[in-house]
Structures are given as structure tokens and as C-alpha cells.
Write a protein that holds these residues in place. Structure first.
Motif, PDB file in Angstrom:
ATOM      1  N   ALA A   1      29.863 100.001 -65.949  1.00  0.00           N
ATOM      2  CA  ALA A   1      28.632  99.930 -65.157  1.00  0.00           C
ATOM      3  C   ALA A   1      27.422  99.680 -66.051  1.00  0.00           C
ATOM      4  N   ILE A   2      27.319 100.417 -67.150  1.00  0.00           N
ATOM      5  CA  ILE A   2      26.192 100.232 -68.070  1.00  0.00           C
ATOM      6  C   ILE A   2      26.220  98.826 -68.645  1.00  0.00           C
ATOM      7  N   ARG A   3      27.378  98.400 -69.115  1.00  0.00           N
ATOM      8  CA  ARG A   3      27.514  97.060 -69.695  1.00  0.00           C
ATOM      9  C   ARG A   3      27.139  95.980 -68.687  1.00  0.00           C
ATOM     10  N   ASP A   4      27.604  96.131 -67.455  1.00  0.00           N
ATOM     11  CA  ASP A   4      27.328  95.129 -66.433  1.00  0.00           C
ATOM     12  C   ASP A   4      25.836  95.051 -66.105  1.00  0.00           C
ATOM     13  N   VAL A   5      25.200  96.198 -65.966  1.00  0.00           N
ATOM     14  CA  VAL A   5      23.766  96.196 -65.653  1.00  0.00           C
ATOM     15  C   VAL A   5      22.978  95.558 -66.789  1.00  0.00           C
ATOM     16  N   ILE A   6      23.317  95.913 -68.026  1.00  0.00           N
ATOM     17  CA  ILE A   6      22.621  95.334 -69.176  1.00  0.00           C
ATOM     18  C   ILE A   6      22.854  93.817 -69.214  1.00  0.00           C
ATOM     19  N   ALA A   7      24.077  93.393 -68.975  1.00  0.00           N
ATOM     20  CA  ALA A   7      24.391  91.961 -68.995  1.00  0.00           C
ATOM     21  C   ALA A   7      23.665  91.215 -67.873  1.00  0.00           C
ATOM     22  N   GLU A   8      23.554  91.844 -66.703  1.00  0.00           N
ATOM     23  CA  GLU A   8      22.847  91.212 -65.582  1.00  0.00           C
ATOM     24  C   GLU A   8      21.353  91.112 -65.869  1.00  0.00           C
ATOM     25  N   ARG A   9      20.812  92.112 -66.519  1.00  0.00           N
ATOM     26  CA  ARG A   9      19.374  92.124 -66.826  1.00  0.00           C
ATOM     27  C   ARG A   9      19.047  91.230 -68.008  1.00  0.00           C
TER      28      ARG A   9
ATOM     29  N   ALA B   1      27.568 100.918 -56.306  1.00  0.00           N
ATOM     30  CA  ALA B   1      26.720 102.097 -56.125  1.00  0.00           C
ATOM     31  C   ALA B   1      26.419 102.750 -57.471  1.00  0.00           C
ATOM     32  N   LEU B   2      27.417 102.851 -58.330  1.00  0.00           N
ATOM     33  CA  LEU B   2      27.204 103.445 -59.653  1.00  0.00           C
ATOM     34  C   LEU B   2      26.143 102.659 -60.419  1.00  0.00           C
ATOM     35  N   LYS B   3      26.227 101.350 -60.392  1.00  0.00           N
ATOM     36  CA  LYS B   3      25.240 100.529 -61.098  1.00  0.00           C
ATOM     37  C   LYS B   3      23.848 100.723 -60.514  1.00  0.00           C
ATOM     38  N   LEU B   4      23.759 100.844 -59.195  1.00  0.00           N
ATOM     39  CA  LEU B   4      22.449 101.064 -58.565  1.00  0.00           C
ATOM     40  C   LEU B   4      21.844 102.410 -58.960  1.00  0.00           C
ATOM     41  N   PHE B   5      22.676 103.436 -59.072  1.00  0.00           N
ATOM     42  CA  PHE B   5      22.165 104.755 -59.468  1.00  0.00           C
ATOM     43  C   PHE B   5      21.731 104.782 -60.931  1.00  0.00           C
TER      44      PHE B   5
ATOM     45  N   LEU C   1      20.510 102.144 -62.547  1.00  0.00           N
ATOM     46  CA  LEU C   1      19.461 101.146 -62.758  1.00  0.00           C
ATOM     47  C   LEU C   1      18.081 101.732 -63.090  1.00  0.00           C
ATOM     48  N   PRO C   2      17.630 102.818 -62.457  1.00  0.00           N
ATOM     49  CA  PRO C   2      16.307 103.345 -62.822  1.00  0.00           C
ATOM     50  C   PRO C   2      16.190 103.708 -64.301  1.00  0.00           C
TER      51      PRO C   2
ATOM     52  N   LEU D   1      18.323 102.174 -66.721  1.00  0.00           N
ATOM     53  CA  LEU D   1      18.656 100.974 -67.494  1.00  0.00           C
ATOM     54  C   LEU D   1      17.669  99.822 -67.331  1.00  0.00           C
ATOM     55  N   HIS D   2      16.750  99.934 -66.392  1.00  0.00           N
ATOM     56  CA  HIS D   2      15.823  98.818 -66.181  1.00  0.00           C
ATOM     57  C   HIS D   2      14.787  98.689 -67.297  1.00  0.00           C
ATOM     58  N   ARG D   3      14.670  99.684 -68.135  1.00  0.00           N
ATOM     59  CA  ARG D   3      13.743  99.635 -69.274  1.00  0.00           C
ATOM     60  C   ARG D   3      14.472  99.100 -70.501  1.00  0.00           C
ATOM     61  N   ASP D   4      13.759  98.325 -71.289  1.00  0.00           N
ATOM     62  CA  ASP D   4      14.346  97.808 -72.524  1.00  0.00           C
ATOM     63  C   ASP D   4      14.643  98.911 -73.527  1.00  0.00           C
ATOM     64  N   THR D   5      14.030 100.059 -73.343  1.00  0.00           N
ATOM     65  CA  THR D   5      14.199 101.179 -74.284  1.00  0.00           C
ATOM     66  C   THR D   5      15.271 102.175 -73.830  1.00  0.00           C
ATOM     67  N   TRP D   6      16.099 101.789 -72.863  1.00  0.00           N
ATOM     68  CA  TRP D   6      17.080 102.710 -72.287  1.00  0.00           C
ATOM     69  C   TRP D   6      17.929 103.405 -73.346  1.00  0.00           C
ATOM     70  N   HIS D   7      18.177 102.745 -74.455  1.00  0.00           N
ATOM     71  CA  HIS D   7      19.109 103.248 -75.471  1.00  0.00           C
ATOM     72  C   HIS D   7      18.447 104.134 -76.530  1.00  0.00           C
ATOM     73  N   THR D   8      17.142 104.316 -76.454  1.00  0.00           N
ATOM     74  CA  THR D   8      16.463 105.123 -77.466  1.00  0.00           C
ATOM     75  C   THR D   8      16.611 106.605 -77.148  1.00  0.00           C
ATOM     76  N   ARG D   9      16.230 107.413 -78.076  1.00  0.00           N
ATOM     77  CA  ARG D   9      16.270 108.866 -77.854  1.00  0.00           C
ATOM     78  C   ARG D   9      14.879 109.385 -77.481  1.00  0.00           C
ATOM     79  N   HIS D  10      14.017 108.483 -77.033  1.00  0.00           N
ATOM     80  CA  HIS D  10      12.679 108.876 -76.623  1.00  0.00           C
ATOM     81  C   HIS D  10      12.782 109.843 -75.434  1.00  0.00           C
ATOM     82  N   PRO D  11      11.956 110.879 -75.399  1.00  0.00           N
ATOM     83  CA  PRO D  11      12.040 111.857 -74.306  1.00  0.00           C
ATOM     84  C   PRO D  11      11.964 111.234 -72.908  1.00  0.00           C
ATOM     85  N   ASN D  12      11.157 110.203 -72.727  1.00  0.00           N
ATOM     86  CA  ASN D  12      11.078 109.567 -71.402  1.00  0.00           C
ATOM     87  C   ASN D  12      12.385 108.865 -71.039  1.00  0.00           C
ATOM     88  N   ASP D  13      13.017 108.233 -72.011  1.00  0.00           N
ATOM     89  CA  ASP D  13      14.301 107.585 -71.752  1.00  0.00           C
ATOM     90  C   ASP D  13      15.389 108.623 -71.485  1.00  0.00           C
TER      91      ASP D  13
END
Length: 94
Positions: A53-61, A5-9, A11-12, A14-26
Motif C-alpha cells: 500500500a505504501i509503495r503503491d501510493v508513493i508510486a502513484e504520487r 481502502a488501506l491506501k486511502l487511509f 494517504l493523509p 503519505l501525501h507529504r513529500d516528508t512522509w519518511h522523515t522522523r519529524h514530529p509532524n510526520d
């Protein structure tokens, strides 16, 4: 903790390649994901759970998980735990 459940929450965000940026949208996606997470799972999620959870989602993607993102994963896992702790404290003051 329901890790699935944590990974699913998360995901919206982490599904972007830019998840780690400091961009306002991220940043907005990060906070929205945390809002949904805390609403459904509560505030008692610790750093290690967020990190895993973050590591697993990134690894799965990304089958070729990029190890250099470890610092970013640590950063956001720490931020998520701090935000959850703050929200728990504020909730108990009401």
C-alpha cells in the motif's frame, strides 16, 4: 484486505513529500493514519499489505518512483504491523 481502502487511509500521511522523515509532524500524521486504518479495517493487516500500500501510493504520487525509499517503506510497513499487533494484543486483554 481491501487494498484500495488501506491506501486511502494512509494517504493523509503519505501525501507529504516528508512522509519518511522522523519529524514530529510526520510521525503524528503516521499515527493518525494508522488510527483511522485500524479503526475501520481492523488489526490483522500484515507487513506485506502495508508495504504494498505504501509503495503503491508513493508510486502513484511520484511517477518516477524513487527506489532509494525502499528502506523507508520497509521501516514504516514493519512499524505499522508491530503497532497493529500490539493493539490487537491489548484489545484482547481488556
Amino acid at each position: 484486505m481491501d487494498m484500495k481502502a488501506l491506501k486511502l487511509f494512509l494517504l493523509p500521511w503519505l501525501h507529504r513529500d516528508t512522509w519518511h522523515t522522523r519529524h514530529p509532524n510526520d510521525e503524528e500524521r503516521f499515527h493518525q493514519a494508522l488510527r483511522a486504518t485500524f479503526k475501520e479495517l481492523g488489526y490483522s493487516i500484515v507487513y506485506e499489505q502495508f508495504y504494498d500500500a505504501i509503495r503503491d501510493v508513493i508510486a502513484e504520487r511520484t511517477p518516477r518512483h524513487e527506489l532509494f525509499k525502499g528502506k523507508e517503506i520497509q521501516h514504516f510497513a514493519r512499524r505499522a504491523e508491530v503497532i497493529g499487533s500490539y493493539l490487537f494484543d491489548v484489545r484482547t486483554l481488556r
